[in-house]
Design an enzyme around this catalytic site. Sequence first.
Site, PDB file in Angstrom:
ATOM      1  N   CYS A 102       0.784  -1.229   0.000  1.00 54.22           N
ATOM      2  CA  CYS A 102       0.000   0.000   0.000  1.00 54.22           C
ATOM      3  C   CYS A 102       0.819   1.284   0.000  1.00 54.22           C
ATOM      4  CB  CYS A 102      -0.976   0.002   1.187  1.00 54.22           C
ATOM      5  SG  CYS A 102      -0.246  -0.524   2.739  1.00 54.22           S
TER       6      CYS A 102
ATOM      7  N   HIS B 162      -1.137   6.816   5.262  1.00 59.44           N
ATOM      8  CA  HIS B 162      -0.058   5.821   5.265  1.00 59.44           C
ATOM      9  C   HIS B 162       1.152   6.236   4.451  1.00 59.44           C
ATOM     10  CE1 HIS B 162       0.791   1.232   5.730  1.00 59.44           C
ATOM     11  NE2 HIS B 162       1.462   1.993   6.596  1.00 59.44           N
TER      12      HIS B 162
END
Length: 606
Positions: free
Chosen positions: A94, A155
């Site tokens: 990710c 993130h």
Amino acid sequence: MRDFSKVLGGSLQGTRSRTTSAKLLVLILAWAFAPAARCGDAESRPPNVVLFIMDDVGMGDIGCFGNDTIKTPNLDNLAQEGAKLTQHMALPLCTPSRAALITGRLPVRYGMGAEGRMRVFIYISARGGVPSNETTVAELLKDAGYATAMIGKWHLGISCTDENSCSDPNSQGFDYFYGLPMTNLRDCGTESTVSYAWAKLRRVYAKMAYSVLGALAAAMLLKWMELIGYRSVVLFLFVALAANGSLLMYWKAIRINCVLMENREIVEQPLQYDHLTERLHSRAVQFMESHQQQPFLLVMSFVQAHTALYNNDLFRNHSVHGSYGDNLEEMDWSVGEVLSSLKKLGLERNTFVYLTSDNGGHVEEFTDDGEREGGWNGIYKGGKGNTWEGGIRVPAIVKLPGVIPPGTVVSQPTHLPDVLPTVARVTGVKLPTDRIFDGRDLMPLLTNDSSEMTHEFMFHYCGVFINAVRYTPEGGDTTYKVHYTTSRLIPGPHGVLGCFQTYTCDCTGWSTDQHDPPLVYDLTRDPSEASPLDSKVPIVVEVIGKVEEAVSRHRLTIPEQQSHQFSVLQTFPRPWDRPRCGSFPFYTCTDPYLNHFKADKKKTPR
């Protein structure tokens, strides 16, 4: 925008005759029923941009990509109204995928490629993150007058190396941020997910006890053999306790990263999953409503379907695929809420919509009872963390009414870095000329204006390593894939193939296979990568040669990394620099927005 103030002003200064009053009434009614005018001539200004990013959703999870048991009517309808990309490529995990999407560049160009196992950020206080000198899609559009918002999972780091060099969303061009600065972890959350965390903690305690007892037994044996004295026994115990204390601190250090932020402030610690999906898309809708009079960029970055899995009460036991299917169906509903709001605001026809996943489904995710909690990648081998097709081929849908023909299917190779150049083309924003962009403008493909090959070569990185390369010869109709390194897949529960020996696949090392000559697959005829081609056949020899030449040219464009964002020092936690809420020693707080949903449980999504 029509100047209604002049029209109304002139009427009010006239006579008070019935005729003039009637004209005034007509003008007022015309204004009242002119939604485009009230929205600042929404269809004549630059288009809005809405980017949906799903988490760990595989190619086989969505109806329009072949799943006939998980209900995703909103995603299916979006594909019918726009274009479906059937060979859209991400990176294996990710953090690098999200970096590539918002910058239009491969992460290895700016230090976001990892050399070791740590390829994502897991500590909120880590120093690593997207460098401030990278230009994000939010910065490009903000400079062009767009309002910008990031809702959901970030993130990409939130720390600052100095006042002018920060990685948080607000510093990377987003006016507003509401969501998770890190990612969803099994150790986060409430209700059923806590049982996993406590089970994990019990296993940690058990390992601690066994290792301390083992160290004590070994020390006493050595003492009995008169090889060491009592001081050495005490030293053995001290070392064992210190090592196990570090293990416990590691677990707790991960747990304290479970927070919800609004801009740069923590508003909930620890994170609660109660009504989380609703809280996220409601903030997205509020942002659109507040900025309907100007063009906006909304990045809706879902927490689902990354574990830990969670659901609104009304979506529990909603799917025949257990908790994972429930998560997908709730996320589909959430997409529908945002798209429905666009339509209500009269903005649908002038909004560019893009939806994708950050990597393939995490096939190693199973409960202790054998229930599947990770995604399904359909016919594609592998999954999250590796460069087999199941790890990097992701679902993608694009829509721009009146420009992209409904029902379009693009089968050419495309990838996440294409998003920024495509958005720049759609919005009329110019890209910086001082750097190399790995993305290409996809509008010629999406509008059927050109069938020219967008990417002859595509380099599939795993960390800093080129583990595979895609090659589509110019003028040809075949896509080849050359593998230099592959993750070793072994059978897991129910015969699923994955990296069950390491949980998340590695880029190199003992759990991978090196190939010399490389493996070559014809993806056009063998998308499942079931049968490698004979490396001695002349066409395969030629393909390998062309790819190796392309790799050599490509490497010359990669600068020496000045700042490795995934070095030990960059990823290690710094407790003294961790953002907190509440008061010592508890540091807890609850999102005030949560109370709004708890008070309104009668609201039904379907």
